[in-house]
Design an enzyme around this catalytic site. Structure first.
Site, PDB file in Angstrom:
ATOM      1  N   SER A 156      23.478  40.056  10.133  1.00  0.00           N
ATOM      2  CA  SER A 156      23.901  39.025  11.085  1.00  0.00           C
ATOM      3  C   SER A 156      24.351  39.530  12.448  1.00  0.00           C
ATOM      4  O   SER A 156      24.610  38.718  13.342  1.00  0.00           O
ATOM      5  CB  SER A 156      25.019  38.167  10.477  1.00  0.00           C
ATOM      6  OG  SER A 156      24.485  37.266   9.535  1.00  0.00           O
ATOM      7  N   LYS A 209      22.679  38.192  15.535  1.00  0.00           N
ATOM      8  CA  LYS A 209      23.107  36.986  16.256  1.00  0.00           C
ATOM      9  C   LYS A 209      23.754  37.298  17.599  1.00  0.00           C
ATOM     10  O   LYS A 209      23.871  36.422  18.455  1.00  0.00           O
ATOM     11  CB  LYS A 209      24.042  36.176  15.359  1.00  0.00           C
ATOM     12  CG  LYS A 209      23.314  35.586  14.161  1.00  0.00           C
ATOM     13  CD  LYS A 209      24.244  35.111  13.068  1.00  0.00           C
ATOM     14  CE  LYS A 209      23.427  34.626  11.870  1.00  0.00           C
ATOM     15  NZ  LYS A 209      24.202  34.485  10.641  1.00  0.00           N
ATOM     16  N   SER A 227      28.789  32.493  11.725  1.00  0.00           N
ATOM     17  CA  SER A 227      27.557  33.155  11.314  1.00  0.00           C
ATOM     18  C   SER A 227      26.539  32.190  10.704  1.00  0.00           C
ATOM     19  O   SER A 227      25.834  32.530   9.755  1.00  0.00           O
ATOM     20  CB  SER A 227      27.861  34.282  10.313  1.00  0.00           C
ATOM     21  OG  SER A 227      26.842  35.243  10.307  1.00  0.00           O
TER      22      SER A 227
END
Length: 405
Positions: free
Chosen positions: A65, A68, A120
């Site tokens: 993640s 991102k 997230s």
């Protein structure tokens, strides 16, 4: 006798203990790759981008993640934060961590970014990608091009906006540090990743988002930015912290546990704050000069394009030197950084007739026309002067003849 021995032992222990702090101080200011559990790690100065520590910095790994971070800064810079985004079926059905968006739900791009970077949300990532580029596949192409152009990454390929596993979705800690440094210069991005709590009013999910980044709650001066996990990537974490005028960014990838990832990043940040300081080197517009050519008095000047800083070990004065290639070199111990300067050439000397004739870029006819004109003018002056002299001579002869008669 026993009293003397006891006193001697006390003195020896005191002397021994006096030496301990410096030894421990030296120990605390050093960091070995083996003390970090992550497969790769890096520490950079957030202002200068200087690398202060690295472990396997160019090993390509799955980011999970922390992808991102790239998606977030791309959407902030390329999108309109006040746009209304309509959530698709694909975004609604995205797996993994979510902010529970519903198909057809309308939400601002700004709020999606909070859901993406704080909670997230993989569904938020897909919704952003489809809004920006119509499809997630096209978004990946656009995102990779943007990162190469704006950030200068060379070891990164993203195939989606959220970091869910794909064998072709990878990066390195070196590239992630660059991406994070670039992103943290944007005030909107910086505000989002530094937000600890935020009320969330979704169509079907009312809650208070709590930032997944634990550094914001338990590390002094933490300013961001993002953690991640997948089975293949294991635990990844990018952390940043600022104290006074100093700010550092630390990245660890493929740590065995979340706790170990946070330990790695804290060790890296501690190492930065304990051992380094950022010093100003030059202000924007400051000039540096050198002789253009040996034996020639003309001088080439260079100026700083922006305010320049260097991160140096504490207590070490940096050596600043203008190099022949126009770069400003800064050296402090084992650390070195080079900054390109703006070149200002000396004024060109006044052109002469013969200097112009020697120009290689001039057409042959033009090259000789000036000389021909110059010679013609001189010939004219010579003929004119000679004829004038002859005329004057004839006039004087006639005058003499009249006198005799």
């Amino acid at each position: 006798m026993r009293f003397l021995l006891t006193n001697l032992l006390v003195v020896v222990m005191v002397l021994f203990n006096l030496g301990m702090p410096s030894a421990f101080a030296e120990e605390s200011s050093s960091l070995e790759p083996s003390t970090l559990t992550g497969q790769s790690a890096i520490l950079i100065d957030a202002t200068t981008g200087q690398v202060l520590f690295e472990k396997n910095p160019h090993e390509k790994l799955y980011p999970a993640s922390i992808t991102k971070i790239a998606t977030g800064i791309y959407a902030i810079e390329k999108g309109n934060l006040d746009d209304t985004v309509t959530v698709s079926k694909k975004a609604r059905r995205e797996e993994g961590t979510r902010v529970y968006l519903e198909e057809g739900e309308q939400i601002s791009l700004r709020n999606l970014l909070y859901g993406l970077l704080m909670n997230s949300g993989n569904d938020a990532g897909t919704a952003i990608a489809e809004h920006m580029s119509q499809t997630t596949e096209r978004f990946a192409v656009d995102l990779n091009a943007y990162l190469k152009e704006k950030v200068g990454v060379t070891e990164t390929n993203f195939t989606n906006p959220h970091g869910l596993h794909d064998p072709n979705h990878y990066t390195t800690v070196a590239d992630m540090a660059k991406i994070s440094q670039y992103a943290m210069k944007n005030p909107v991005f910086r505000e989002i990743v530094g937000t600890k709590r935020l009320p969330w009013h979704g169509q079907t999910w009312e809650t208070v988002l709590v930032n997944h980044n634990k550094l914001l709650r338990d590390y002094e001066g933490a300013t961001g930015i993002k953690n991640g996990f997948t089975d293949q990537a294991m635990h990844t974490l990018v952390g940043s912290a600022k104290r006074g005028e100093m700010e550092f960014i630390a990245v660890t990838m493929k740590a065995s546990t979340s706790a170990n990832a946070y330990k790695d990043v804290k060790k890296l940040l501690d190492y930065g704050f304990q051992g380094f300081e950022t010093k100003p080197i030059a202000k924007k517009g400051d000039s540096f000069s050198e002789v253009a050519v040996p034996g020639n008095n003309s001088v080439v000047t260079f100026s700083a394009k922006e305010d320049l800083y260097a991160t140096v070990p504490k207590g070490v004065e940096p050596l600043v030197e203008l190099k022949a290639d126009g770069n400003l070199s800064v050296q402090a111990g084992n650390l070195a950084v080079s900054y390109p300067l703006l070149r200002h050439d000396p004024p060109a000397p006044a052109a002469t007739v013969f200097g112009d004739l020697e120009s290689d870029n001039t057409h042959p006819m033009a090259r000789y026309s000036v000389l021909i004109v110059w010679l013609g003018m001189n010939l004219f002056l010579i003929v004119y002067t000679f004829s004038r002299a002859q005329r004057n001579k004839r006039i004087r002869e006639r005058s003499l003849q009249r006198r005799f008669y």
